[in-house]
Design a protein around this motif. Sequence first.
Motif, PDB file in Angstrom:
ATOM      1  N   GLN A   1      11.540 -13.780  -7.039  1.00 25.84           N
ATOM      2  CA  GLN A   1      11.464 -15.158  -7.535  1.00 25.84           C
ATOM      3  C   GLN A   1      11.678 -16.164  -6.407  1.00 25.84           C
ATOM      4  OE1 GLN A   1      10.388 -14.748 -10.648  1.00 25.84           O
ATOM      5  NE2 GLN A   1      10.901 -12.613 -10.198  1.00 25.84           N
ATOM      6  N   LEU A   2      12.341 -15.745  -5.350  1.00 24.86           N
ATOM      7  CA  LEU A   2      12.544 -16.602  -4.178  1.00 24.86           C
ATOM      8  C   LEU A   2      11.418 -16.437  -3.160  1.00 24.86           C
ATOM      9  CD1 LEU A   2      16.392 -16.071  -3.673  1.00 24.86           C
ATOM     10  CD2 LEU A   2      15.257 -18.149  -4.498  1.00 24.86           C
ATOM     11  N   ASN A   3      10.345 -15.715  -3.578  1.00 29.11           N
ATOM     12  CA  ASN A   3       9.182 -15.482  -2.713  1.00 29.11           C
ATOM     13  C   ASN A   3       9.565 -14.752  -1.428  1.00 29.11           C
ATOM     14  OD1 ASN A   3       6.423 -15.595  -2.187  1.00 29.11           O
ATOM     15  ND2 ASN A   3       6.579 -17.519  -1.063  1.00 29.11           N
ATOM     16  N   LYS A   4      10.361 -13.719  -1.592  1.00 30.50           N
ATOM     17  CA  LYS A   4      10.740 -12.878  -0.462  1.00 30.50           C
ATOM     18  C   LYS A   4      10.328 -11.442  -0.777  1.00 30.50           C
ATOM     19  CE  LYS A   4      14.666 -15.790   0.897  1.00 30.50           C
ATOM     20  NZ  LYS A   4      16.134 -15.854   1.153  1.00 30.50           N
ATOM     21  N   PRO A   5       9.022 -11.183  -0.803  1.00 30.82           N
ATOM     22  CA  PRO A   5       8.542  -9.871  -1.267  1.00 30.82           C
ATOM     23  C   PRO A   5       8.965  -8.706  -0.390  1.00 30.82           C
ATOM     24  CG  PRO A   5       6.735 -11.160  -0.335  1.00 30.82           C
ATOM     25  CD  PRO A   5       7.910 -12.082  -0.439  1.00 30.82           C
ATOM     26  N   GLU A   6       9.022  -8.909   0.928  1.00 27.43           N
ATOM     27  CA  GLU A   6       9.369  -7.783   1.803  1.00 27.43           C
ATOM     28  C   GLU A   6      10.810  -7.347   1.557  1.00 27.43           C
ATOM     29  OE1 GLU A   6       7.288  -6.167   3.417  1.00 27.43           O
ATOM     30  OE2 GLU A   6       5.554  -7.513   3.524  1.00 27.43           O
ATOM     31  N   GLU A   7      11.724  -8.316   1.386  1.00 30.54           N
ATOM     32  CA  GLU A   7      13.115  -7.974   1.077  1.00 30.54           C
ATOM     33  C   GLU A   7      13.208  -7.325  -0.295  1.00 30.54           C
ATOM     34  OE1 GLU A   7      16.114 -11.022   2.011  1.00 30.54           O
ATOM     35  OE2 GLU A   7      14.520 -12.120   3.020  1.00 30.54           O
ATOM     36  N   ALA A   8      12.407  -7.815  -1.235  1.00 30.47           N
ATOM     37  CA  ALA A   8      12.401  -7.231  -2.578  1.00 30.47           C
ATOM     38  C   ALA A   8      11.957  -5.774  -2.524  1.00 30.47           C
ATOM     39  CB  ALA A   8      11.493  -8.037  -3.491  1.00 30.47           C
ATOM     40  N   ILE A   9      10.928  -5.487  -1.725  1.00 26.91           N
ATOM     41  CA  ILE A   9      10.424  -4.114  -1.610  1.00 26.91           C
ATOM     42  C   ILE A   9      11.522  -3.185  -1.100  1.00 26.91           C
ATOM     43  CG2 ILE A   9       8.859  -2.661  -0.258  1.00 26.91           C
ATOM     44  CD1 ILE A   9       6.803  -4.965  -0.497  1.00 26.91           C
ATOM     45  N   ALA A  10      12.288  -3.665  -0.114  1.00 28.95           N
ATOM     46  CA  ALA A  10      13.388  -2.841   0.414  1.00 28.95           C
ATOM     47  C   ALA A  10      14.394  -2.525  -0.688  1.00 28.95           C
ATOM     48  CB  ALA A  10      14.066  -3.569   1.568  1.00 28.95           C
ATOM     49  N   CYS A  11      14.677  -3.499  -1.553  1.00 30.72           N
ATOM     50  CA  CYS A  11      15.609  -3.267  -2.668  1.00 30.72           C
ATOM     51  C   CYS A  11      15.049  -2.246  -3.652  1.00 30.72           C
ATOM     52  CB  CYS A  11      15.903  -4.581  -3.381  1.00 30.72           C
ATOM     53  SG  CYS A  11      16.879  -5.746  -2.413  1.00 30.72           S
ATOM     54  N   PHE A  12      13.779  -2.371  -3.982  1.00 30.39           N
ATOM     55  CA  PHE A  12      13.167  -1.419  -4.917  1.00 30.39           C
ATOM     56  C   PHE A  12      13.186  -0.012  -4.332  1.00 30.39           C
ATOM     57  CE2 PHE A  12      10.519  -5.271  -6.323  1.00 30.39           C
ATOM     58  CZ  PHE A  12      11.466  -5.635  -7.258  1.00 30.39           C
ATOM     59  N   ASP A  13      12.945   0.092  -3.009  1.00 33.46           N
ATOM     60  CA  ASP A  13      12.986   1.406  -2.368  1.00 33.46           C
ATOM     61  C   ASP A  13      14.376   2.028  -2.499  1.00 33.46           C
ATOM     62  OD1 ASP A  13      10.327   1.454  -1.611  1.00 33.46           O
ATOM     63  OD2 ASP A  13      10.699   0.583   0.371  1.00 33.46           O
ATOM     64  N   PHE A  14      15.460   1.223  -2.268  1.00 35.08           N
ATOM     65  CA  PHE A  14      16.818   1.729  -2.430  1.00 35.08           C
ATOM     66  C   PHE A  14      17.067   2.167  -3.868  1.00 35.08           C
ATOM     67  CE2 PHE A  14      18.034  -0.786   1.455  1.00 35.08           C
ATOM     68  CZ  PHE A  14      18.453   0.306   2.202  1.00 35.08           C
ATOM     69  N   SER A  15      16.561   1.382  -4.816  1.00 32.25           N
ATOM     70  CA  SER A  15      16.739   1.730  -6.230  1.00 32.25           C
ATOM     71  C   SER A  15      16.075   3.059  -6.557  1.00 32.25           C
ATOM     72  CB  SER A  15      16.158   0.609  -7.108  1.00 32.25           C
ATOM     73  OG  SER A  15      16.304   0.920  -8.474  1.00 32.25           O
ATOM     74  N   ILE A  16      14.859   3.265  -6.046  1.00 29.24           N
ATOM     75  CA  ILE A  16      14.124   4.507  -6.319  1.00 29.24           C
ATOM     76  C   ILE A  16      14.812   5.701  -5.659  1.00 29.24           C
ATOM     77  CG2 ILE A  16      11.966   5.711  -5.795  1.00 29.24           C
ATOM     78  CD1 ILE A  16      10.571   2.965  -6.284  1.00 29.24           C
ATOM     79  N   GLN A  17      15.361   5.495  -4.467  1.00 30.77           N
ATOM     80  CA  GLN A  17      16.073   6.592  -3.801  1.00 30.77           C
ATOM     81  C   GLN A  17      17.221   7.113  -4.661  1.00 30.77           C
ATOM     82  OE1 GLN A  17      17.374   5.390   0.115  1.00 30.77           O
ATOM     83  NE2 GLN A  17      15.295   4.780   0.742  1.00 30.77           N
ATOM     84  N   ASN A  18      17.883   6.193  -5.371  1.00 27.16           N
ATOM     85  CA  ASN A  18      19.048   6.564  -6.162  1.00 27.16           C
ATOM     86  C   ASN A  18      18.709   6.890  -7.611  1.00 27.16           C
ATOM     87  OD1 ASN A  18      21.350   6.106  -4.200  1.00 27.16           O
ATOM     88  ND2 ASN A  18      20.326   4.120  -4.087  1.00 27.16           N
ATOM     89  N   ASP A  19      17.518   6.487  -8.070  1.00 32.38           N
ATOM     90  CA  ASP A  19      17.081   6.815  -9.435  1.00 32.38           C
ATOM     91  C   ASP A  19      15.557   6.929  -9.456  1.00 32.38           C
ATOM     92  OD1 ASP A  19      16.687   7.213 -12.094  1.00 32.38           O
ATOM     93  OD2 ASP A  19      17.333   5.219 -12.745  1.00 32.38           O
ATOM     94  N   PRO A  20      15.028   8.083  -9.060  1.00 35.52           N
ATOM     95  CA  PRO A  20      13.563   8.254  -8.968  1.00 35.52           C
ATOM     96  C   PRO A  20      12.873   8.415 -10.323  1.00 35.52           C
ATOM     97  CG  PRO A  20      14.669  10.288  -8.369  1.00 35.52           C
ATOM     98  CD  PRO A  20      15.746   9.270  -8.584  1.00 35.52           C
ATOM     99  N   LYS A  21      13.603   8.309 -11.418  1.00 36.38           N
ATOM    100  CA  LYS A  21      13.017   8.480 -12.745  1.00 36.38           C
ATOM    101  C   LYS A  21      12.913   7.170 -13.522  1.00 36.38           C
ATOM    102  CE  LYS A  21      12.545  12.956 -12.483  1.00 36.38           C
ATOM    103  NZ  LYS A  21      11.191  13.566 -12.462  1.00 36.38           N
ATOM    104  N   ASN A  22      13.143   6.054 -12.843  1.00 31.85           N
ATOM    105  CA  ASN A  22      13.081   4.755 -13.521  1.00 31.85           C
ATOM    106  C   ASN A  22      11.674   4.183 -13.366  1.00 31.85           C
ATOM    107  OD1 ASN A  22      13.282   1.966 -14.238  1.00 31.85           O
ATOM    108  ND2 ASN A  22      15.498   2.064 -13.897  1.00 31.85           N
ATOM    109  N   SER A  23      10.880   4.243 -14.420  1.00 32.30           N
ATOM    110  CA  SER A  23       9.477   3.806 -14.327  1.00 32.30           C
ATOM    111  C   SER A  23       9.367   2.304 -14.081  1.00 32.30           C
ATOM    112  CB  SER A  23       8.720   4.180 -15.604  1.00 32.30           C
ATOM    113  OG  SER A  23       9.192   3.441 -16.713  1.00 32.30           O
ATOM    114  N   TYR A  24      10.366   1.527 -14.581  1.00 32.01           N
ATOM    115  CA  TYR A  24      10.298   0.070 -14.417  1.00 32.01           C
ATOM    116  C   TYR A  24      10.398  -0.321 -12.948  1.00 32.01           C
ATOM    117  CZ  TYR A  24      11.322  -4.898 -15.004  1.00 32.01           C
ATOM    118  OH  TYR A  24      11.290  -6.271 -14.917  1.00 32.01           O
ATOM    119  N   THR A  25      11.187   0.413 -12.172  1.00 33.24           N
ATOM    120  CA  THR A  25      11.285   0.104 -10.740  1.00 33.24           C
ATOM    121  C   THR A  25       9.957   0.391 -10.046  1.00 33.24           C
ATOM    122  OG1 THR A  25      13.581   0.828 -10.868  1.00 33.24           O
ATOM    123  CG2 THR A  25      12.703   0.383  -8.686  1.00 33.24           C
ATOM    124  N   PHE A  26       9.314   1.475 -10.407  1.00 31.25           N
ATOM    125  CA  PHE A  26       7.988   1.751  -9.837  1.00 31.25           C
ATOM    126  C   PHE A  26       6.997   0.656 -10.236  1.00 31.25           C
ATOM    127  CE2 PHE A  26       9.503   6.211  -9.458  1.00 31.25           C
ATOM    128  CZ  PHE A  26       9.159   6.417  -8.132  1.00 31.25           C
TER     129      PHE A  26
END
Length: 499
Positions: A88-113
């Motif tokens: 929402q702050l138009n910082k997509p690259e930082e957002a992608i890094a957060c989503f990657d961390f989320s997936i590393q810790n929960d690879p079964k969350n379809s909403y993060t993908f």
Amino acid sequence: MDFLANDSKNLINKGNLLVELGHLKEAAECYANALENDPDNPEALLNLGNLLIEFGRYSDAIECYNKILTADPKNSVTWQQKGFALLQLNKPEEAIACFDFSIQNDPKNSYTFFLLGSTVMKLGKYFEALQCFNKALEIQPDHPINLMEKGIVLTCLNEDQEALIYLDRSLAIYPDNAEALIAKGEALRHLGRYAESLAILNEAQNKEPPQIELWLSKGVTFDCLNQHEDALGCWEQILKINPDYLRALAFKARSLYRLNRNGEAIIWIEKYLDIVPDDAGEWNNKARLLIELNRYDEALSCINTALSIDDTLTIAWYRKGIVLDHLERYDEAILCFNKCLTDPESDYYFKALWKKGRDLDKLGMKAESIECLNEAELGYTGYPFFDIPENVSGCDSDQAFTDSDRDVFTSEFDIECQSNEIENEEWYYSEPEDESLPEIDPDIWCPEIGELCPLEDFPSRSCPFGRCIYRDDDDEFDENFPYLVGFWGSNQSDDNIYP
């Protein structure tokens, strides 16, 4: 319900109940009070952060999430929510890094993908987006939004037929999803199925009040159907919603141009350029309109502005040469056409070579002119745009122009035309000397629309010549009927405003 206890747990429970009842501000107060008692409570921090997102306070939300992640760096939900706030702050690259961390810790969350796929798709990383939506669908195979997003990204990859499969699957589950209907309309339009596209878009319009995306898709579809007045209505609807919507400003100018309302089109391009003054392409398009109005000095100024922004814009050099031709500054025009001759693969290479040859003739350099024109002629006949499909003409592209055909329209004949010995030249076609053959209005294979069309309806004015195909009363083709079409230097344009 009256809560007497002030401990953090009760305050959090009260806040949760208020959220369910839709009382978000009161809920936020409860979470804030809970944090006064327990500043590091992860549940209160997460819930307050989520409400701050609802209130548009994205930076404050991120502060809440950071406190959680300091104590629990593997909290996948918090990484996901922090990524959403960064988006929402138009910082997509930082957002992608957060989503990657989320997936590393929960690879079964379809909403993060889903969030990761949507983010990388907006960055134009379509193959990465496709991989994300495939992962989301592995976890939830029938989720209508993930099915829709996969369909959308497939249209971005020009896989429109496959896209329709996933969009139809999504709509079978969620038939009232206007976004999926719009995406299906887009895919159908890409496949040239314009009437079907328009019908689907009309269905989307009945599902919910139309927004910019729907008007945009309908407008482009109307333009494809040559219903430019209807397209104008769509652009006007968009501009009521957002008067500075750039694509609507540019597309409105294009529709006006196609309606031969060039003076009005200039007004809308100028509105666009007031917002984006460094768009070389639109300066070039403005020049094209000015050329149509015979305002050559103004057109030249616009082209020079375009080239000052991007001096590699081949179409601008080509168009500058055309303007200089009109101003009878042939030496300078040749220099511009030379700029188009550095890349033999360019769409303007043979056009520029042809025009250079004509300018050399006007300067009295006959031998050099004929050399250019002959090379251009050879280039055009072998150019893929002008190939005639075997299943239509009965001959392949190498046979499309025979030696006898070439004798009909030689470069010398073109020089004669350009010397104005033939006035008001527009379309010419040769007829065989055998007077026993019938006089016909021949059909031409048109690559732009993928079908035969009568000579007077041929839409392309950029082709110096094309093979006519005789169609008799029984609708049979005779590819050997020796008619050849030529086009030289009428008042019509040699190229499109939006190539």
